[in-house]
Enzyme design. Sequence first.
Site, PDB file in Angstrom:
ATOM      1  N   LYS A  80       0.740  -1.168  -0.081  1.00  0.00           N
ATOM      2  CA  LYS A  80      -0.053  -0.051   0.085  1.00  0.00           C
ATOM      3  C   LYS A  80       1.061   1.104  -0.036  1.00  0.00           C
ATOM      4  O   LYS A  80       2.142   1.165   0.457  1.00  0.00           O
ATOM      5  CB  LYS A  80      -0.985  -0.014   1.180  1.00  0.00           C
ATOM      6  CG  LYS A  80      -2.023   0.809   1.044  1.00  0.00           C
ATOM      7  CD  LYS A  80      -3.143  -0.057   0.245  1.00  0.00           C
ATOM      8  CE  LYS A  80      -4.705   0.727   0.140  1.00  0.00           C
ATOM      9  NZ  LYS A  80      -5.684  -0.060  -0.461  1.00  0.00           N
ATOM     10  N   GLY A 184     -20.397   6.517   4.394  1.00  0.00           N
ATOM     11  CA  GLY A 184     -19.390   6.957   3.272  1.00  0.00           C
ATOM     12  C   GLY A 184     -20.084   6.565   2.091  1.00  0.00           C
ATOM     13  O   GLY A 184     -20.270   5.325   1.645  1.00  0.00           O
ATOM     14  N   VAL A 185     -20.447   7.497   1.214  1.00  0.00           N
ATOM     15  CA  VAL A 185     -20.984   7.424  -0.036  1.00  0.00           C
ATOM     16  C   VAL A 185     -20.259   8.228  -1.183  1.00  0.00           C
ATOM     17  O   VAL A 185     -20.818   8.680  -2.145  1.00  0.00           O
ATOM     18  CB  VAL A 185     -22.677   7.817  -0.253  1.00  0.00           C
ATOM     19  CG1 VAL A 185     -23.418   6.952   0.621  1.00  0.00           C
ATOM     20  CG2 VAL A 185     -22.828   9.199   0.317  1.00  0.00           C
ATOM     21  N   GLY A 186     -18.965   7.805  -1.362  1.00  0.00           N
ATOM     22  CA  GLY A 186     -18.028   8.072  -2.167  1.00  0.00           C
ATOM     23  C   GLY A 186     -18.040   6.998  -3.448  1.00  0.00           C
ATOM     24  O   GLY A 186     -19.146   6.666  -3.806  1.00  0.00           O
ATOM     25  N   VAL A 188     -17.307   4.126  -3.970  1.00  0.00           N
ATOM     26  CA  VAL A 188     -17.467   2.620  -3.748  1.00  0.00           C
ATOM     27  C   VAL A 188     -19.178   2.633  -2.782  1.00  0.00           C
ATOM     28  O   VAL A 188     -20.102   1.809  -3.549  1.00  0.00           O
ATOM     29  CB  VAL A 188     -16.789   1.677  -2.909  1.00  0.00           C
ATOM     30  CG1 VAL A 188     -17.232   0.559  -2.565  1.00  0.00           C
ATOM     31  CG2 VAL A 188     -15.351   1.611  -3.856  1.00  0.00           C
ATOM     32  N   TYR A 190     -21.324   4.744  -3.008  1.00  0.00           N
ATOM     33  CA  TYR A 190     -22.495   5.173  -3.684  1.00  0.00           C
ATOM     34  C   TYR A 190     -22.937   4.133  -4.707  1.00  0.00           C
ATOM     35  O   TYR A 190     -24.420   3.796  -4.601  1.00  0.00           O
ATOM     36  CB  TYR A 190     -22.124   6.513  -4.696  1.00  0.00           C
ATOM     37  CG  TYR A 190     -23.058   6.855  -5.653  1.00  0.00           C
ATOM     38  CD1 TYR A 190     -24.141   7.435  -5.256  1.00  0.00           C
ATOM     39  CD2 TYR A 190     -22.828   6.341  -7.142  1.00  0.00           C
ATOM     40  CE1 TYR A 190     -25.214   7.520  -6.534  1.00  0.00           C
ATOM     41  CE2 TYR A 190     -23.845   6.578  -8.080  1.00  0.00           C
ATOM     42  CZ  TYR A 190     -24.817   7.359  -7.784  1.00  0.00           C
ATOM     43  OH  TYR A 190     -25.856   7.294  -8.687  1.00  0.00           O
TER      44      TYR A 190
END
Length: 351
Positions: A80, A184-186, A188, A190
């Site tokens: 990472k 979290g609706v970014g 992924v 969303y």
Amino acid sequence: MSVFEHPEFDSHEHVAFCHDKASGLSAIIAVHNTQLGPALGGCRMWPYGNSNEALNDVLRLSKGMTYKSAMANLKLGGGKSVIIGDPRQHKSKALMQAMGKFVDSLGGQYYTAEDSGISVTDLQTMATQSDYITGVKANYHYNGEKPDGNPAPSTAYGVFVGLKASVQYALNCDLKDVKVAIQGVGHVGYRLAKHLHEHGAKLYVTDIYPEGVQRAVNEFGATPVSPDALYALDVDVIAPCALGASINDETLPQIKAKVIAGAANNQLAREEMGECLRQLGILYAPDYVINAGGVIDIYHQRMTSSNGALRSHIEQIGDTLTSIYERADAQQGATNRIANAIAEERFNYKG
């Protein structure tokens, strides 16, 4: 503190630091394990409070990638990278070029891809400086759409498949009218919300960026909630899809949901949280198992494959989770511990 004494250091093979004065780049690459193949893991850009926070994140995330690839039956290791900075304020072409040079300096030990704060366009800029940038082009899409190199659709589909399998196992029902709270609706989160909405789930959403919440409200009829209120909601499922450690000493006592299944990495603040969840009767989908769709996508883009093969591989996530749940019940063990044991059997195998 030396990196070797850091509490998240886990016999990592390589940890590299880079500071480029001209572009302002401050970044870290961590390679955890390459027993099964070269390390693959996304590049995250985030406004960490200090370098120790960034080091903590990259060590945890790289280890998770080793386990993720092993559980997804990929011939890849885990790595990472993180860039310290606000992607909405500090990103530049020069910074992305410098990051590409940094990745290239490891000579193929580590391949990077998209993660929070990094777009396909950013990867394309990095790729002008290195051959070890993935996700810049693609040939396959799990749903037959035109691929653009972004693994987020595959990640979201894998989380959806895994969440559906988890609900079936824990609640013995399909998704119609199941209440799901998404943190979290970014990129992924969303897409996960869209899948769930199409299958009749009732959605509750929160995000640090209000425009993401409003989009989910407008398109899916989601109910907006404040970040502090999400874990106390009377829902069936909590889907953490933002940063890690959201299951912690503060949120754990609030949880009423019977299933935790989301896209975020390192959802448990401590491994012991898995046993706490088991004792509370909450089914936990190990994060690196349920969110493996993206790395599966990237793997297929690097080989001769097909849309159908990619989709089939992603859909195995549901079967893998079910087998973990069955083994956990049989052994009266926490699902994260069971998944760890299976993964370690694979990437430590010397045969």
